[in-house]
Design a protein around this motif. Structure first.
Motif, mmCIF file in Angstrom:
data_model
loop_
_atom_site.group_PDB
_atom_site.id
_atom_site.type_symbol
_atom_site.label_atom_id
_atom_site.label_comp_id
_atom_site.label_asym_id
_atom_site.label_seq_id
_atom_site.Cartn_x
_atom_site.Cartn_y
_atom_site.Cartn_z
ATOM 1 N N SER A 94 0.861 -1.185 0.000
ATOM 2 C CA SER A 94 0.000 0.000 0.000
ATOM 3 C C SER A 94 0.891 1.226 0.000
ATOM 4 N N VAL A 95 0.526 2.185 -0.830
ATOM 5 C CA VAL A 95 1.290 3.426 -0.969
ATOM 6 C C VAL A 95 0.300 4.580 -0.948
ATOM 7 N N CYS A 96 0.640 5.623 -0.195
ATOM 8 C CA CYS A 96 -0.192 6.830 -0.244
ATOM 9 C C CYS A 96 0.673 8.064 -0.044
ATOM 10 N N ASP A 97 0.195 9.169 -0.569
ATOM 11 C CA ASP A 97 0.806 10.447 -0.246
ATOM 12 C C ASP A 97 0.601 10.659 1.251
ATOM 13 N N ALA A 98 1.605 11.160 1.938
ATOM 14 C CA ALA A 98 1.523 11.318 3.392
ATOM 15 C C ALA A 98 0.336 12.180 3.808
ATOM 16 N N ASP A 99 0.007 13.203 3.024
ATOM 17 C CA ASP A 99 -1.100 14.088 3.408
ATOM 18 C C ASP A 99 -2.475 13.461 3.167
ATOM 19 N N CYS A 100 -2.525 12.291 2.545
ATOM 20 C CA CYS A 100 -3.797 11.584 2.346
ATOM 21 C C CYS A 100 -4.165 10.714 3.548
ATOM 22 N N LEU A 101 -3.175 10.349 4.352
ATOM 23 C CA LEU A 101 -3.415 9.439 5.470
ATOM 24 C C LEU A 101 -4.452 10.025 6.420
ATOM 25 N N THR A 126 -2.027 11.874 -5.544
ATOM 26 C CA THR A 126 -1.542 12.332 -6.844
ATOM 27 C C THR A 126 -0.088 11.957 -7.062
ATOM 28 N N GLU A 127 0.766 12.212 -6.085
ATOM 29 C CA GLU A 127 2.195 11.908 -6.245
ATOM 30 C C GLU A 127 2.420 10.406 -6.385
ATOM 31 N N ALA A 128 1.827 9.616 -5.505
ATOM 32 C CA ALA A 128 2.034 8.171 -5.523
ATOM 33 C C ALA A 128 1.547 7.549 -6.833
ATOM 34 N N VAL A 129 0.373 7.945 -7.278
ATOM 35 C CA VAL A 129 -0.160 7.408 -8.535
ATOM 36 C C VAL A 129 0.701 7.862 -9.707
ATOM 37 N N ASP A 130 1.135 9.112 -9.710
ATOM 38 C CA ASP A 130 1.998 9.602 -10.797
ATOM 39 C C ASP A 130 3.303 8.811 -10.876
ATOM 40 N N VAL A 131 3.871 8.459 -9.729
ATOM 41 C CA VAL A 131 5.100 7.657 -9.701
ATOM 42 C C VAL A 131 4.852 6.310 -10.374
ATOM 43 N N ALA A 132 3.737 5.658 -10.034
ATOM 44 C CA ALA A 132 3.416 4.357 -10.619
ATOM 45 C C ALA A 132 3.166 4.457 -12.121
ATOM 46 N N VAL A 133 2.488 5.510 -12.544
ATOM 47 C CA VAL A 133 2.217 5.711 -13.975
ATOM 48 C C VAL A 133 3.525 5.985 -14.718
ATOM 49 N N GLU A 134 4.357 6.886 -14.196
ATOM 50 C CA GLU A 134 5.611 7.234 -14.862
ATOM 51 C C GLU A 134 6.559 6.044 -14.962
ATOM 52 N N ASP A 179 -1.453 1.932 -15.927
ATOM 53 C CA ASP A 179 -1.915 2.626 -17.129
ATOM 54 C C ASP A 179 -2.777 3.814 -16.694
ATOM 55 N N GLU A 180 -2.449 4.980 -17.176
ATOM 56 C CA GLU A 180 -3.176 6.210 -16.830
ATOM 57 C C GLU A 180 -4.687 6.055 -17.042
ATOM 58 N N LYS A 181 -5.080 5.282 -18.048
ATOM 59 C CA LYS A 181 -6.505 5.101 -18.353
ATOM 60 C C LYS A 181 -7.249 4.347 -17.250
ATOM 61 N N THR A 182 -6.526 3.650 -16.375
ATOM 62 C CA THR A 182 -7.181 2.868 -15.319
ATOM 63 C C THR A 182 -7.228 3.595 -13.984
ATOM 64 N N VAL A 183 -6.671 4.795 -13.927
ATOM 65 C CA VAL A 183 -6.624 5.563 -12.679
ATOM 66 C C VAL A 183 -7.980 6.198 -12.407
ATOM 67 N N LEU A 184 -8.410 6.104 -11.156
ATOM 68 C CA LEU A 184 -9.660 6.738 -10.740
ATOM 69 C C LEU A 184 -9.373 8.086 -10.096
ATOM 70 N N ASP A 185 -10.146 9.095 -10.460
ATOM 71 C CA ASP A 185 -10.115 10.378 -9.778
ATOM 72 C C ASP A 185 -11.254 10.360 -8.776
ATOM 73 N N VAL A 186 -10.910 10.441 -7.499
ATOM 74 C CA VAL A 186 -11.903 10.397 -6.427
ATOM 75 C C VAL A 186 -11.788 11.698 -5.645
ATOM 76 N N ALA A 187 -12.762 12.575 -5.836
ATOM 77 C CA ALA A 187 -12.741 13.896 -5.202
ATOM 78 C C ALA A 187 -11.415 14.574 -5.519
ATOM 79 N N GLU A 188 -10.644 14.928 -4.488
ATOM 80 C CA GLU A 188 -9.398 15.682 -4.703
ATOM 81 C C GLU A 188 -8.162 14.808 -4.840
ATOM 82 N N THR A 189 -8.327 13.493 -4.991
ATOM 83 C CA THR A 189 -7.150 12.636 -5.070
ATOM 84 C C THR A 189 -7.303 11.617 -6.181
ATOM 85 N N ARG A 190 -6.306 10.755 -6.309
ATOM 86 C CA ARG A 190 -6.301 9.723 -7.340
ATOM 87 C C ARG A 190 -6.083 8.367 -6.678
ATOM 88 N N HIS A 191 -6.586 7.328 -7.318
ATOM 89 C CA HIS A 191 -6.453 5.976 -6.783
ATOM 90 C C HIS A 191 -6.188 4.998 -7.926
#
Length: 99
Positions: free
Chosen positions: A15-22, A68-76, A81-93
């Motif tokens: 499990s990976v998350c941006d620290a400010d999402c915790l 956002t940061e964690a998902v961007d790292v995985a995509v980069e 695949d960017e097409k499979t990323v969910l935008d949930v309110a102010e963050t990404r999953h």
């Protein structure tokens, strides 16, 4: 970013998350995403660089990625695949499953 790895009967769960999402809860229509201390934090979680996150994701059989940061790292890194990323309110999953 916070990185947590643990062994399960099905293999390594990462499990990976941006620290400010915790501790946050994101809602978008019927979808709710809770970024709990129990799942993403705890004593096993470590602050990790992008390189450490990518290495952890390579070790995973299953991964959950929030922020956002964690998902961007995985995509980069070409792991999600960017097409499979969910935008949930102010963050990404994103989720990752190696077969």
């Amino acid at each position: 970013m916070l990185l947590r790895e643990r062994e399960t009967a099905e293999g390594t769960l990462v499990s990976v998350c941006d620290a400010d999402c915790l501790g946050e809860t994101y809602e978008d229509g019927p979808m709710t995403l809770e970024v709990t201390e129990e799942f993403y934090g705890g004593e096993d979680a470590v602050e990790a660089s992008a390189e450490a996150v990518v290495a952890g994701l390579h070790r995973a059989q299953v991964a959950n990625i929030v922020g956002t940061e964690a998902v961007d790292v995985a995509v980069e890194a070409g792991l999600v695949d960017e097409k499979t990323v969910l935008d949930v309110a102010e963050t990404r999953h994103a989720q990752l499953l190696w077969l």
